[in-house]
Design a protein around this motif. Structure first.
Motif, PDB file in Angstrom:
ATOM      1  N   UNK A  97       0.833  -1.210   0.000  1.00 35.44           N
ATOM      2  CA  UNK A  97       0.000   0.000   0.000  1.00 35.44           C
ATOM      3  C   UNK A  97       0.863   1.253   0.000  1.00 35.44           C
ATOM      4  N   UNK A  98       2.034   1.162   0.623  1.00 39.39           N
ATOM      5  CA  UNK A  98       2.918   2.326   0.679  1.00 39.39           C
ATOM      6  C   UNK A  98       3.365   2.797  -0.687  1.00 39.39           C
ATOM      7  N   UNK A  99       3.458   1.887  -1.647  1.00 41.04           N
ATOM      8  CA  UNK A  99       3.795   2.258  -3.027  1.00 41.04           C
ATOM      9  C   UNK A  99       2.758   3.245  -3.544  1.00 41.04           C
ATOM     10  N   UNK A 100       1.486   2.913  -3.351  1.00 37.11           N
ATOM     11  CA  UNK A 100       0.412   3.770  -3.846  1.00 37.11           C
ATOM     12  C   UNK A 100       0.331   5.064  -3.042  1.00 37.11           C
ATOM     13  N   UNK A 101       0.576   4.986  -1.733  1.00 37.28           N
ATOM     14  CA  UNK A 101       0.615   6.209  -0.921  1.00 37.28           C
ATOM     15  C   UNK A 101       1.635   7.200  -1.474  1.00 37.28           C
ATOM     16  N   UNK A 102       2.817   6.703  -1.797  1.00 26.65           N
ATOM     17  CA  UNK A 102       3.897   7.579  -2.255  1.00 26.65           C
ATOM     18  C   UNK A 102       3.557   8.242  -3.585  1.00 26.65           C
ATOM     19  N   UNK A 103       3.039   7.472  -4.541  1.00 26.74           N
ATOM     20  CA  UNK A 103       2.798   8.050  -5.863  1.00 26.74           C
ATOM     21  C   UNK A 103       1.560   8.935  -5.891  1.00 26.74           C
ATOM     22  N   UNK A 104       0.587   8.654  -5.012  1.00 30.13           N
ATOM     23  CA  UNK A 104      -0.533   9.595  -4.860  1.00 30.13           C
ATOM     24  C   UNK A 104      -0.016  10.923  -4.316  1.00 30.13           C
ATOM     25  N   UNK A 105       0.864  10.859  -3.327  1.00 33.37           N
ATOM     26  CA  UNK A 105       1.444  12.087  -2.781  1.00 33.37           C
ATOM     27  C   UNK A 105       2.232  12.839  -3.842  1.00 33.37           C
ATOM     28  N   UNK A 106       3.012  12.109  -4.632  1.00 32.76           N
ATOM     29  CA  UNK A 106       3.795  12.757  -5.689  1.00 32.76           C
ATOM     30  C   UNK A 106       2.877  13.424  -6.706  1.00 32.76           C
TER      31      UNK A 106
END
Length: 279
Positions: free
Chosen positions: A115-124
């Motif tokens: 899930x952290x992968x998606x958290x990071x790219x949503x933030x980006x």
């Protein structure tokens, strides 16, 4: 575009990618990023990632006219028109980055990723949406707007060529293209500081500070996936960049910010057009 029809993150990403108007695209991007974060804070399972079929190329406004990089007019940075051209070029880069970050979510949403992968790219993607709006605001304050000048047509090439290769995408987009932004932004900030444009300086400083984390996300997930596949990250990075990036990397490099983002010199110097002198 109300943004009410998407129920999964991958669908949200695809809606952003298929929205043509730049301001509407960034507004929807920010709306969906906020919804994803709120969902994650409320419930770790929250909004499902889901799957989707994103377009090979994102929707784009009618303007700017997209030209071959060699055909984009060069303007002197010491003139107001030259400074408008710089801001317009940065706005174009940021709008492409919005789509790149939503694409890396939608295109690889079917893979087993934390899930952290998606958290990071949503933030980006959220950051890049803010960055585009900052640049568009600066252009409008100067009596111009995004779309007023021609722009670089080649920026989506890396995304198309890595559409089936998540490792290649991470290597080329955040770890090469966005890392290049860390090299050139300080010089742009100085141009606007000399011109006395405090708003442009503040906007570019915000972009400069936040882009470090995007390069870091690329490095983090590239190393994570290398570890999962038992690959040595450095030679594999070199192999992928040589495969997908056309041309050598251009020094000088911002070694301090690149290191902060998790890119040591032995990752990028072997790919440079000018190798450093041996001690």
């Amino acid at each position: 575009m109300t943004g009410t029809s998407a129920t999964t993150l991958a669908q949200m990403a695809t809606e952003v990618l298929t929205t043509a108007d730049a301001r509407a695209k960034t507004a929807l991007s920010r709306q969906y990023a906020a919804a994803w974060r709120a969902s994650r804070e409320k419930d770790a399972t929250g909004i499902a990632v889901g799957t989707a079929t994103p377009p090979l190329r994102p929707a784009r406004p009618d303007r700017p006219e997209l030209l071959d990089p060699r055909e984009v007019p060069r303007r002197r940075p010491g003139t107001p028109e030259g400074r408008k051209a710089i801001l317009h070029a940065v706005a174009h880069i940021e709008l492409n980055a919005v789509d790149l970050h939503w694409d890396v979510i939608a295109r690889f949403s079917g893979m087993p990723l934390p899930a952290g992968y998606f958290d990071d790219w949503v933030q980006a993607a959220d950051d890049e949406s803010k960055h585009f709006n900052l640049m568009a605001d600066c252009l409008e304050a100067m009596g111009s707007h995004y779309g007023a000048l021609p722009a670089h047509a080649g920026m989506w090439r890396a995304a198309e060529e890595t559409a089936d290769d998540i490792m290649g995408r991470l290597a080329v987009v955040p770890m090469v293209l966005e890392a290049r932004g860390l090299d050139v932004t300080p010089g742009m900030i100085e141009i606007f500081r000399k011109a006395g444009d405090a708003d442009a300086v503040a906007a570019l400083e915000t972009i400069y500070a936040e882009e470090v984390s995007h390069v870091a996300y690329g490095s983090k997930w590239f190393h994570f996936l290398c570890g999962r596949e038992d690959r040595d990250p450095k030679p594999f990075f070199h192999e992928l960049v040589r495969r997908y990036f056309h041309g050598a990397l251009k020094p000088p490099f911002n070694t301090e910010k690149r290191a902060e983002a998790g890119l040591p010199p032995d990752f990028y110097w072997p790919l440079a057009e000018d190798m450093p002198p041996k001690p």
